[in-house]
Motif scaffolding. Structure first.
Motif, PDB file in Angstrom:
ATOM      1  N   TYR A  73       0.747  -1.235   0.040  1.00  0.00           N
ATOM      2  CA  TYR A  73       0.024  -0.051  -0.042  1.00  0.00           C
ATOM      3  C   TYR A  73       0.974   1.444  -0.130  1.00  0.00           C
ATOM      4  O   TYR A  73       1.957   1.200   0.254  1.00  0.00           O
ATOM      5  N   ARG A  74       0.297   2.388  -0.791  1.00  0.00           N
ATOM      6  CA  ARG A  74       0.980   3.767  -0.632  1.00  0.00           C
ATOM      7  C   ARG A  74       0.968   4.220   0.912  1.00  0.00           C
ATOM      8  O   ARG A  74      -0.220   4.729   0.827  1.00  0.00           O
ATOM      9  N   THR A  75       1.710   4.808   1.725  1.00  0.00           N
ATOM     10  CA  THR A  75       1.677   5.405   2.624  1.00  0.00           C
ATOM     11  C   THR A  75       1.167   6.881   2.549  1.00  0.00           C
ATOM     12  O   THR A  75       0.300   7.163   3.238  1.00  0.00           O
ATOM     13  N   ASP A  76       1.570   7.353   1.507  1.00  0.00           N
ATOM     14  CA  ASP A  76       1.528   8.770   1.225  1.00  0.00           C
ATOM     15  C   ASP A  76      -0.072   8.843   0.781  1.00  0.00           C
ATOM     16  O   ASP A  76      -0.678   9.752   1.307  1.00  0.00           O
ATOM     17  N   LEU A  77      -0.519   8.043   0.070  1.00  0.00           N
ATOM     18  CA  LEU A  77      -2.073   8.198  -0.300  1.00  0.00           C
ATOM     19  C   LEU A  77      -2.951   7.810   0.867  1.00  0.00           C
ATOM     20  O   LEU A  77      -3.864   8.590   1.031  1.00  0.00           O
ATOM     21  N   PHE A  78      -2.560   6.594   1.676  1.00  0.00           N
ATOM     22  CA  PHE A  78      -3.282   6.535   2.881  1.00  0.00           C
ATOM     23  C   PHE A  78      -3.241   7.628   3.591  1.00  0.00           C
ATOM     24  O   PHE A  78      -4.385   7.953   4.440  1.00  0.00           O
ATOM     25  N   LYS A  79      -2.294   8.403   3.939  1.00  0.00           N
ATOM     26  CA  LYS A  79      -2.335   9.671   4.861  1.00  0.00           C
ATOM     27  C   LYS A  79      -3.180  10.514   4.279  1.00  0.00           C
ATOM     28  O   LYS A  79      -3.849  11.288   5.108  1.00  0.00           O
ATOM     29  N   ALA A  80      -2.961  10.903   3.121  1.00  0.00           N
ATOM     30  CA  ALA A  80      -4.029  11.953   2.398  1.00  0.00           C
ATOM     31  C   ALA A  80      -5.388  11.428   2.539  1.00  0.00           C
ATOM     32  O   ALA A  80      -6.270  12.717   2.618  1.00  0.00           O
ATOM     33  N   ALA A  81      -5.953  10.234   2.540  1.00  0.00           N
ATOM     34  CA  ALA A  81      -6.987  10.339   2.623  1.00  0.00           C
ATOM     35  C   ALA A  81      -7.625   9.936   4.416  1.00  0.00           C
ATOM     36  O   ALA A  81      -8.667   9.439   4.555  1.00  0.00           O
ATOM     37  N   GLY A  82      -6.748  10.077   5.275  1.00  0.00           N
ATOM     38  CA  GLY A  82      -6.970  10.264   6.806  1.00  0.00           C
ATOM     39  C   GLY A  82      -6.970   8.575   7.234  1.00  0.00           C
ATOM     40  O   GLY A  82      -7.283   8.667   8.203  1.00  0.00           O
TER      41      GLY A  82
ATOM     42  N   ILE B 235      -8.158   0.225  -5.295  1.00  0.00           N
ATOM     43  CA  ILE B 235      -7.407  -1.148  -5.881  1.00  0.00           C
ATOM     44  C   ILE B 235      -7.052  -1.086  -7.349  1.00  0.00           C
ATOM     45  O   ILE B 235      -7.929  -0.308  -7.950  1.00  0.00           O
ATOM     46  N   ASP B 236      -6.265  -1.843  -7.938  1.00  0.00           N
ATOM     47  CA  ASP B 236      -5.862  -1.753  -9.017  1.00  0.00           C
ATOM     48  C   ASP B 236      -6.935  -2.563 -10.052  1.00  0.00           C
ATOM     49  O   ASP B 236      -7.355  -2.060 -11.125  1.00  0.00           O
ATOM     50  N   SER B 237      -7.268  -3.786  -9.642  1.00  0.00           N
ATOM     51  CA  SER B 237      -8.293  -4.475 -10.556  1.00  0.00           C
ATOM     52  C   SER B 237      -9.055  -5.539  -9.673  1.00  0.00           C
ATOM     53  O   SER B 237      -8.585  -6.187  -8.438  1.00  0.00           O
ATOM     54  N   ALA B 238     -10.272  -5.826  -9.973  1.00  0.00           N
ATOM     55  CA  ALA B 238     -10.882  -6.818  -9.409  1.00  0.00           C
ATOM     56  C   ALA B 238     -10.520  -8.254  -9.781  1.00  0.00           C
ATOM     57  O   ALA B 238     -10.412  -9.255  -8.762  1.00  0.00           O
ATOM     58  N   THR B 239      -9.710  -8.737 -10.661  1.00  0.00           N
ATOM     59  CA  THR B 239      -9.013 -10.033 -10.846  1.00  0.00           C
ATOM     60  C   THR B 239      -8.217 -10.234  -9.880  1.00  0.00           C
ATOM     61  O   THR B 239      -7.481 -11.403  -9.391  1.00  0.00           O
ATOM     62  N   ASN B 240      -7.294  -8.971  -9.396  1.00  0.00           N
ATOM     63  CA  ASN B 240      -6.332  -9.144  -8.225  1.00  0.00           C
ATOM     64  C   ASN B 240      -6.760  -9.203  -7.098  1.00  0.00           C
ATOM     65  O   ASN B 240      -5.954  -9.272  -6.093  1.00  0.00           O
TER      66      ASN B 240
ATOM     67  N   TRP C  69      -1.828  -0.603 -16.799  1.00  0.00           N
ATOM     68  CA  TRP C  69      -1.477  -1.041 -15.309  1.00  0.00           C
ATOM     69  C   TRP C  69      -0.103  -0.436 -14.640  1.00  0.00           C
ATOM     70  O   TRP C  69      -0.220   0.065 -13.489  1.00  0.00           O
ATOM     71  N   ASP C  70       0.871  -0.388 -15.609  1.00  0.00           N
ATOM     72  CA  ASP C  70       2.312   0.218 -15.099  1.00  0.00           C
ATOM     73  C   ASP C  70       1.975   1.819 -15.036  1.00  0.00           C
ATOM     74  O   ASP C  70       2.493   2.386 -14.135  1.00  0.00           O
ATOM     75  N   GLN C  71       1.265   2.393 -15.966  1.00  0.00           N
ATOM     76  CA  GLN C  71       1.067   3.853 -15.726  1.00  0.00           C
ATOM     77  C   GLN C  71       0.123   4.024 -14.527  1.00  0.00           C
ATOM     78  O   GLN C  71       0.376   5.038 -13.949  1.00  0.00           O
ATOM     79  N   GLY C  72      -0.769   3.084 -14.171  1.00  0.00           N
ATOM     80  CA  GLY C  72      -1.505   3.293 -13.033  1.00  0.00           C
ATOM     81  C   GLY C  72      -0.766   3.310 -11.692  1.00  0.00           C
ATOM     82  O   GLY C  72      -0.895   4.131 -11.080  1.00  0.00           O
ATOM     83  N   PHE C  73       0.511   2.598 -11.707  1.00  0.00           N
ATOM     84  CA  PHE C  73       1.494   2.899 -10.645  1.00  0.00           C
ATOM     85  C   PHE C  73       1.931   4.418 -10.526  1.00  0.00           C
ATOM     86  O   PHE C  73       2.034   4.934  -9.543  1.00  0.00           O
ATOM     87  N   LYS C  74       2.515   4.699 -11.683  1.00  0.00           N
ATOM     88  CA  LYS C  74       3.087   5.890 -11.817  1.00  0.00           C
ATOM     89  C   LYS C  74       2.155   7.196 -11.757  1.00  0.00           C
ATOM     90  O   LYS C  74       2.850   8.296 -10.999  1.00  0.00           O
ATOM     91  N   GLN C  75       1.039   7.006 -11.875  1.00  0.00           N
ATOM     92  CA  GLN C  75       0.021   8.174 -11.880  1.00  0.00           C
ATOM     93  C   GLN C  75      -0.915   8.106 -10.772  1.00  0.00           C
ATOM     94  O   GLN C  75      -1.795   8.568 -10.888  1.00  0.00           O
ATOM     95  N   ASP C  76      -0.450   7.320  -9.641  1.00  0.00           N
ATOM     96  CA  ASP C  76      -1.293   7.248  -8.648  1.00  0.00           C
ATOM     97  C   ASP C  76      -2.790   6.938  -8.776  1.00  0.00           C
ATOM     98  O   ASP C  76      -4.064   7.425  -8.017  1.00  0.00           O
ATOM     99  N   GLN C  77      -3.120   5.842  -9.465  1.00  0.00           N
ATOM    100  CA  GLN C  77      -4.386   5.477  -9.898  1.00  0.00           C
ATOM    101  C   GLN C  77      -5.163   4.525  -8.784  1.00  0.00           C
ATOM    102  O   GLN C  77      -6.157   4.213  -8.913  1.00  0.00           O
ATOM    103  N   PHE C  78      -4.250   4.098  -8.007  1.00  0.00           N
ATOM    104  CA  PHE C  78      -4.656   3.017  -6.844  1.00  0.00           C
ATOM    105  C   PHE C  78      -3.777   3.256  -5.767  1.00  0.00           C
ATOM    106  O   PHE C  78      -2.646   3.728  -6.049  1.00  0.00           O
ATOM    107  N   ALA C  79      -4.346   2.833  -4.616  1.00  0.00           N
ATOM    108  CA  ALA C  79      -3.546   2.987  -3.650  1.00  0.00           C
ATOM    109  C   ALA C  79      -2.942   1.644  -2.690  1.00  0.00           C
ATOM    110  O   ALA C  79      -2.131   1.625  -1.906  1.00  0.00           O
TER     111      ALA C  79
END
Length: 427
Positions: free
Chosen positions: A159-168, A202-207, A259-269
């Protein structure tokens, strides 16, 4: 590990993983290339998927064996297995060494006559080094051993700690683990995150589907090779549909460019994270060092992925191929791969090695990856994977993806998944 190299073994706690595979060139040509053996120059072609951190091992082996050149041919997960099957049927063109994932190992061990029996090369002496189920999974009914295990695919959550922090939300790994003792609690956390940030969780439901399936006592097939869709698959499918209906999924297909772009663009946490996933995250988003951490997975462990090195019998460099494979699975190389990309060996003695047990991954906020992924490795309880496990899983994933893409309603999806799984089982 292109697409996911998955397996489905139950595990009693956090995950573990390691996949010893070779990375290097991006394979465009899947044809095998064989040369003379002996003292002459030998080129060993190795087919696999994903980034498994072995570039340095390739260089090290070539330096110690000047007559050997290692040709690394990576490709998409499904395509590599399909290509191997095609080459075995054709009787030519297979690589000298081929990685086979747990989702396909039963399929290929049923064709043991197409592979070198590694026991004939002395591999039987290595049996005691392996987790018992790992050794047995690649052994045919007649006792032929077609592969040497690379890694196991125990599970955690990255999980992304910075994105979690921003979400409280909490960021400490222990506190994050407490957020989701169950998958329903995980979905609620996701809804909270998405409502607060207007971003996907999340990134995808299959995952979600795959790790949840791996936690169940029975997967797609029982040991009589009968399809069991109303058991473990239904449990995982229902959670996947809830995730899609709640709007928390970014619907990104794994190991594809978006999917790789999703990592780079903060599209999931957050995403389900077998140990082999660590290397992919580091390579895909290197500037996110220190922004990731690792927590427990809901539902109590599971195993997703893990592979074997096999040597197709049609190769012309069988002896050199075995020498290289045997070298790859030695402790020094296994530990180097673990430290480089996170892949956890399938040899339990290494779980107690301080080089593994005390290792912390700086990229992942100094998470103690050795402890996280090795703590319950020896307690894994294998889930039987049928001969058609790989194609069946792909068929069901395709249905889940159709729901995510909006071309199929979730209310109609289970009936469609059963239909497609039955087609795969009977093909």
């Amino acid at each position: 590990m292109e697409k996911f190299g998955r397996r489905a073994l139950r595990m009693g706690a956090a995950g573990l993983v390691a996949a010893l595979a070779i990375t290097g060139c991006s394979g465009k040509d899947l044809e095998g290339g064989n040369t003379d053996s002996g003292n002459a120059q030998v080129t060993l072609k190795i087919n696999f998927w994903g980034d498994m951190g072995l570039d340095q091992l390739k260089a090290k082996y070539e330096a110690a064996n000047p007559n050997v050149k290692i040709s690394l041919n990576t490709g998409e997960y499904q395509a590599q297995h399909q290509d191997l099957q095609k080459k075995l049927v054709a009787g030519s063109g297979a690589p000298d060494i081929s990685a086979v994932d747990e989702g396909f190992i039963v399929q290929f061990r049923e064709q043991a006559d197409q592979f070198v029996n590694l026991n004939d090369k002395g591999a039987g002496a290595l049996e005691s080094k392996y987790l018992p189920w790992k050794w047995q999974a690649s052994k045919s009914a007649a006792g032929a051993q077609i592969g040497l295990g690379t890694d196991v695919g125990g599970l955690a959550m990255c999980y992304r700690t910075d994105l979690f922090k921003a979400a409280g939300l909490p960021t400490d790994r222990a506190e994050v683990s407490k957020l989701w003792p169950t998958w329903d609690a995980f979905l609620e956390t996701g809804k909270t995150y998405t409502d607060k940030t207007k971003k996907k969780f999340i990134d995808s439901a299959t995952n979600l589907f795959n790790p949840i399936l791996s936690q169940q006592p029975v997967g797609f097939y029982n040991e009589q090779e009968q399809l069991q869709m109303e058991g473990g698959p239904k449990v995982g499918f229902d959670v996947a549909m809830k995730a899609l209906d709640s709007g928390i999924s970014a619907n990104l297909a794994s190991f594809q460019p978006n999917w790789d772009q999703g990592f780079k663009q903060d599209q999931f946490a957050v995403l389900a994270c077998p140990a082999w996933m660590l290397g992919h995250i580091q390579k895909t988003a290197p500037d996110q060092a220190g922004k990731w951490d690792i927590a427990a997975i809901p539902g109590g462990g599971g195993n997703w992925g893990g592979s074997w090195w096999t040597i197709p019998k049609q190769g012309k460099n069988v002896d050199e191929a075995y020498k290289f494979v045997e070298w790859l699975i030695q402790p020094e190389q296994q530990i180097e791969v673990f430290k480089t990309v996170g892949n956890l060996p399938s040899q339990p003695a290494l779980y107690k090695d301080p080089a593994v047990l005390d290792y912390k991954k700086e990229f992942f906020t100094n998470a103690p990856t050795g402890q996280i992924f090795a703590s319950t490795a020896e307690n894994l309880k294998p889930q039987y994977l049928g001969k058609k496990n790989g194609p069946t899983r792909l068929a069901v994933e395709n249905v889940i993806n159709r729901v995510g893409q909006g071309t199929l309603k979730s209310a109609d999806a289970w009936a469609e998944a059963v239909k497609e799984a039955e087609k795969a089982a009977n093909s």
